[in-house]
Design a protein around this motif. Structure first.
Motif, mmCIF file in Angstrom:
data_model
loop_
_atom_site.group_PDB
_atom_site.id
_atom_site.type_symbol
_atom_site.label_atom_id
_atom_site.label_comp_id
_atom_site.label_asym_id
_atom_site.label_seq_id
_atom_site.Cartn_x
_atom_site.Cartn_y
_atom_site.Cartn_z
ATOM 1 N N THR A 61 0.848 -1.189 0.000
ATOM 2 C CA THR A 61 0.000 0.000 0.000
ATOM 3 C C THR A 61 0.884 1.239 0.000
ATOM 4 N N GLY A 62 0.287 2.405 -0.069
ATOM 5 C CA GLY A 62 1.024 3.661 -0.059
ATOM 6 C C GLY A 62 1.106 4.305 1.304
ATOM 7 N N LEU A 63 0.878 3.533 2.378
ATOM 8 C CA LEU A 63 0.906 4.083 3.736
ATOM 9 C C LEU A 63 2.231 4.789 4.014
ATOM 10 N N THR A 64 2.159 5.914 4.756
ATOM 11 C CA THR A 64 3.366 6.665 5.098
ATOM 12 C C THR A 64 3.745 6.504 6.569
ATOM 13 N N GLU A 65 2.754 6.262 7.437
ATOM 14 C CA GLU A 65 3.027 6.096 8.865
ATOM 15 C C GLU A 65 1.976 5.162 9.453
ATOM 16 N N VAL A 66 2.386 4.330 10.402
ATOM 17 C CA VAL A 66 1.467 3.420 11.076
ATOM 18 C C VAL A 66 1.646 3.581 12.573
ATOM 19 N N THR A 67 0.546 3.937 13.257
ATOM 20 C CA THR A 67 0.514 3.943 14.712
ATOM 21 C C THR A 67 -0.680 3.098 15.099
ATOM 22 N N LEU A 68 -0.434 2.044 15.825
ATOM 23 C CA LEU A 68 -1.506 1.146 16.219
ATOM 24 C C LEU A 68 -1.960 1.476 17.630
ATOM 25 N N LYS A 69 -3.247 1.522 17.849
ATOM 26 C CA LYS A 69 -3.818 1.788 19.168
ATOM 27 C C LYS A 69 -3.674 0.547 20.048
ATOM 28 N N GLU A 70 -3.747 0.754 21.362
ATOM 29 C CA GLU A 70 -3.702 -0.381 22.279
ATOM 30 C C GLU A 70 -4.862 -1.310 21.984
ATOM 31 N N GLY A 71 -4.602 -2.574 22.067
ATOM 32 C CA GLY A 71 -5.632 -3.567 21.790
ATOM 33 C C GLY A 71 -5.200 -4.527 20.695
ATOM 34 N N VAL A 72 -4.368 -4.045 19.759
ATOM 35 C CA VAL A 72 -3.858 -4.934 18.716
ATOM 36 C C VAL A 72 -2.928 -5.931 19.389
ATOM 37 N N GLU A 73 -3.191 -7.211 19.197
ATOM 38 C CA GLU A 73 -2.385 -8.254 19.817
ATOM 39 C C GLU A 73 -1.467 -8.955 18.825
ATOM 40 N N GLU A 74 -1.874 -8.994 17.558
ATOM 41 C CA GLU A 74 -1.089 -9.745 16.581
ATOM 42 C C GLU A 74 -1.035 -9.035 15.237
ATOM 43 N N ILE A 75 0.176 -8.976 14.696
ATOM 44 C CA ILE A 75 0.403 -8.477 13.341
ATOM 45 C C ILE A 75 0.888 -9.674 12.543
ATOM 46 N N GLY A 76 0.129 -10.059 11.536
ATOM 47 C CA GLY A 76 0.416 -11.270 10.778
ATOM 48 C C GLY A 76 1.623 -11.150 9.861
ATOM 49 N N ASP A 77 2.039 -12.294 9.327
ATOM 50 C CA ASP A 77 3.143 -12.351 8.372
ATOM 51 C C ASP A 77 2.841 -11.437 7.186
#
Length: 182
Positions: A61-77
């Motif tokens: 994707t063309g994302l420039t920045e990623v900030t994940l909020k509390e609660g995300v437990e898993e980021i997949g392969d």
């Protein structure tokens, strides 16, 4: 039994009209390849409550920045694999697993911050990036896979890496360690 509310697999696959997207409240999972190849997607807002980002969810994707909020437990392969404009990633407290190649080949990625709670980091999760600064929690990470910080398929470390920061729970500022050039 209530079904998990999720964004289905391949939901927006290769949708070049998406430039910005806000995940609606109540969604707990972003399915595999949900936004795969959405090259014009620059910004995504992921609210509290999203627990899992599946494999390939935001690949290329063309994302420039990623900030994940509390609660995300898993980021997949391969979840954020080959996002050519991604420069900064902040992974908040509570993420337990980061999959293999999760942030690989984000050539502009220079800063990565990981907070407390991580239990597993997959192989080559930052392969082919331009990381200068990595901030890790001071607590031990039980499953730190071989070659997690591999910089190339030849097994070399990250050539651009300059600073490793260790963040303790009770410290106001992280401890910074400059990596000498050899």
């Amino acid at each position: 039994m209530e079904k998990t509310k999720r964004i289905e697999e391949d939901k927006y696959f290769n949708d070049d009209t998406l430039t910005e997207y806000t995940v609606e409240e109540g969604v707990e999972e972003i399915g595999g390849s949900a936004f795969n190849f959405c090259e014009n997607l620059k910004k995504v807002t992921i609210p509290r409550g999203v627990r899992r980002i599946c494999e390939d969810a935001f690949r290329a994707t063309g994302l420039t920045e990623v900030t994940l909020k509390e609660g995300v437990e898993e980021i997949g392969d391969w979840a954020f694999y080959h996002c050519s404009s991604l420069e900064r990633v902040v992974l908040v407290k509570g993420i337990r697993k980061i999959g293999k190649d999760a942030f690989a080949y984000n050539k502009k990625l220079t800063e990565l911050e990981i907070h407390e709670g991580v239990e597993e980091i997959g192989e080559r999760f930052v392969l082919g990036t331009s990381l200068h600064t990595i901030t890790l929690p001071l607590h031990p990470i039980p499953r730190f896979r071989d070659l997690a910080f591999q910089g190339s398929y030849r097994g070399l470390p990250l050539p651009s890496h300059r600073t490793l920061r260790l963040r303790g729970t009770y410290h106001a500022a992280p401890l910074s360690i400059r990596i000498p050039r050899i």
